[in-house]
Design a protein around this motif. Structure first.
Motif, mmCIF file in Angstrom:
data_model
loop_
_atom_site.group_PDB
_atom_site.id
_atom_site.type_symbol
_atom_site.label_atom_id
_atom_site.label_comp_id
_atom_site.label_asym_id
_atom_site.label_seq_id
_atom_site.Cartn_x
_atom_site.Cartn_y
_atom_site.Cartn_z
ATOM 1 N N ASP A 72 -25.973 -22.373 -23.093
ATOM 2 C CA ASP A 72 -25.877 -22.926 -21.750
ATOM 3 C C ASP A 72 -27.232 -23.360 -21.211
ATOM 4 O OD1 ASP A 72 -23.175 -22.404 -21.763
ATOM 5 O OD2 ASP A 72 -23.329 -20.595 -20.532
ATOM 6 N N ILE A 73 -27.191 -24.471 -20.496
ATOM 7 C CA ILE A 73 -28.374 -24.957 -19.796
ATOM 8 C C ILE A 73 -28.291 -24.422 -18.365
ATOM 9 C CG2 ILE A 73 -29.636 -27.009 -19.025
ATOM 10 C CD1 ILE A 73 -29.516 -26.643 -22.082
ATOM 11 N N VAL A 74 -29.400 -23.888 -17.879
ATOM 12 C CA VAL A 74 -29.430 -23.337 -16.523
ATOM 13 C C VAL A 74 -30.530 -24.006 -15.716
ATOM 14 C CG1 VAL A 74 -28.507 -21.084 -17.193
ATOM 15 C CG2 VAL A 74 -30.982 -21.443 -17.163
ATOM 16 N N LYS A 75 -30.382 -23.912 -14.405
ATOM 17 C CA LYS A 75 -31.408 -24.396 -13.488
ATOM 18 C C LYS A 75 -31.829 -23.218 -12.630
ATOM 19 C CE LYS A 75 -32.456 -27.999 -10.190
ATOM 20 N NZ LYS A 75 -31.984 -29.242 -9.593
ATOM 21 N N VAL A 76 -33.128 -23.058 -12.451
ATOM 22 C CA VAL A 76 -33.647 -22.004 -11.591
ATOM 23 C C VAL A 76 -33.515 -22.501 -10.151
ATOM 24 C CG1 VAL A 76 -35.628 -20.557 -11.031
ATOM 25 C CG2 VAL A 76 -35.268 -21.300 -13.395
ATOM 26 N N ILE A 77 -32.824 -21.706 -9.305
ATOM 27 C CA ILE A 77 -32.533 -22.150 -7.937
ATOM 28 C C ILE A 77 -33.346 -21.423 -6.872
ATOM 29 C CG2 ILE A 77 -30.223 -23.008 -8.481
ATOM 30 C CD1 ILE A 77 -29.118 -20.341 -7.347
ATOM 31 N N ASP A 78 -34.198 -20.475 -7.289
ATOM 32 C CA ASP A 78 -35.023 -19.756 -6.327
ATOM 33 C C ASP A 78 -36.266 -19.208 -7.027
ATOM 34 O OD1 ASP A 78 -35.851 -18.659 -3.944
ATOM 35 O OD2 ASP A 78 -34.151 -17.302 -3.708
ATOM 36 N N THR A 85 -35.368 -26.440 -15.427
ATOM 37 C CA THR A 85 -34.119 -26.450 -16.185
ATOM 38 C C THR A 85 -34.428 -26.124 -17.638
ATOM 39 O OG1 THR A 85 -33.246 -28.158 -14.720
ATOM 40 C CG2 THR A 85 -32.108 -27.852 -16.803
ATOM 41 N N GLY A 86 -33.606 -25.259 -18.236
ATOM 42 C CA GLY A 86 -33.811 -24.881 -19.632
ATOM 43 C C GLY A 86 -32.717 -23.957 -20.111
ATOM 44 N N ARG A 87 -32.991 -23.234 -21.186
ATOM 45 C CA ARG A 87 -32.021 -22.298 -21.760
ATOM 46 C C ARG A 87 -32.513 -20.873 -21.551
ATOM 47 N NH1 ARG A 87 -31.331 -24.123 -27.754
ATOM 48 N NH2 ARG A 87 -30.079 -22.253 -27.800
ATOM 49 N N VAL A 88 -31.566 -19.980 -21.230
ATOM 50 C CA VAL A 88 -31.918 -18.570 -21.023
ATOM 51 C C VAL A 88 -32.143 -17.913 -22.376
ATOM 52 C CG1 VAL A 88 -31.127 -16.345 -20.138
ATOM 53 C CG2 VAL A 88 -30.566 -18.437 -18.914
ATOM 54 N N ALA A 89 -33.249 -17.176 -22.475
ATOM 55 C CA ALA A 89 -33.568 -16.456 -23.716
ATOM 56 C C ALA A 89 -34.188 -15.110 -23.357
ATOM 57 C CB ALA A 89 -34.535 -17.259 -24.576
ATOM 58 N N ARG A 90 -34.060 -14.187 -24.277
ATOM 59 C CA ARG A 90 -34.718 -12.891 -24.144
ATOM 60 C C ARG A 90 -35.992 -12.961 -24.984
ATOM 61 N NH1 ARG A 90 -33.171 -9.450 -21.106
ATOM 62 N NH2 ARG A 90 -33.828 -7.305 -21.160
ATOM 63 N N ILE A 91 -37.130 -12.800 -24.319
ATOM 64 C CA ILE A 91 -38.425 -12.878 -24.985
ATOM 65 C C ILE A 91 -39.258 -11.704 -24.481
ATOM 66 C CG2 ILE A 91 -40.517 -14.247 -25.306
ATOM 67 C CD1 ILE A 91 -38.744 -16.725 -24.683
ATOM 68 N N ALA A 92 -39.818 -10.955 -25.416
ATOM 69 C CA ALA A 92 -40.637 -9.786 -25.067
ATOM 70 C C ALA A 92 -39.875 -8.841 -24.141
ATOM 71 C CB ALA A 92 -41.962 -10.221 -24.452
#
Length: 124
Positions: A72-78, A85-92
């Motif tokens: 899914d592509i998401v947009k940060v709204i706050d 806009t990008g993809r949600v990932a778990r990093i670190a």
């Protein structure tokens, strides 16, 4: 010489800082070289939004570091990354939004809570 090369190779103050990357994901052109990498305006604007904050937690990442939750592509709204806009990932160990400039790099934001994300209908 291609139009891009004629500008880059030109000597002078205006063009002395211009550089370009070759897009090695595309086939060779008639001159035996890959074409220059072109980045769409919306992708570049999105990249600038993601990297122009004061957050020390923004980082360049590799595809292997990104553990995507879904496609899914998401947009940060706050928050400080509002509009990215990008993809949600778990990093670190943290949920982040990853912005990709195809053929060049991946950039991950700092931690983004679920309440700051909205799923986007169309793909990037």
């Amino acid at each position: 010489m291609s139009p891009v090369n004629s500008i880059i190779k030109k000597k002078g103050e205006e063009t002395s800082v211009l550089k370009f990357y070759l897009d090695k994901t595309k086939p060779l052109e008639d001159n035996g070289k890959h074409p220059p990498l072109t980045i769409p305006f919306t992708s570049m604007t999105n990249f600038i939004k993601a990297t122009s904050t004061d957050s020390e937690h923004v980082r360049i990442v590799s595809a292997e570091q990104c553990h995507y939750r879904s496609g899914d592509i998401v947009k940060v709204i706050d928050g400080e990354f509002k509009g990215v806009t990008g993809r949600v990932a778990r990093i670190a160990g943290q949920q982040r939004v990853v912005v990709e400039i195809s053929g060049l790099c991946l950039v991950a934001t700092a931690y983004i809570p679920n309440g700051f994300l909205e799923t986007v209908q169309n793909q990037l």
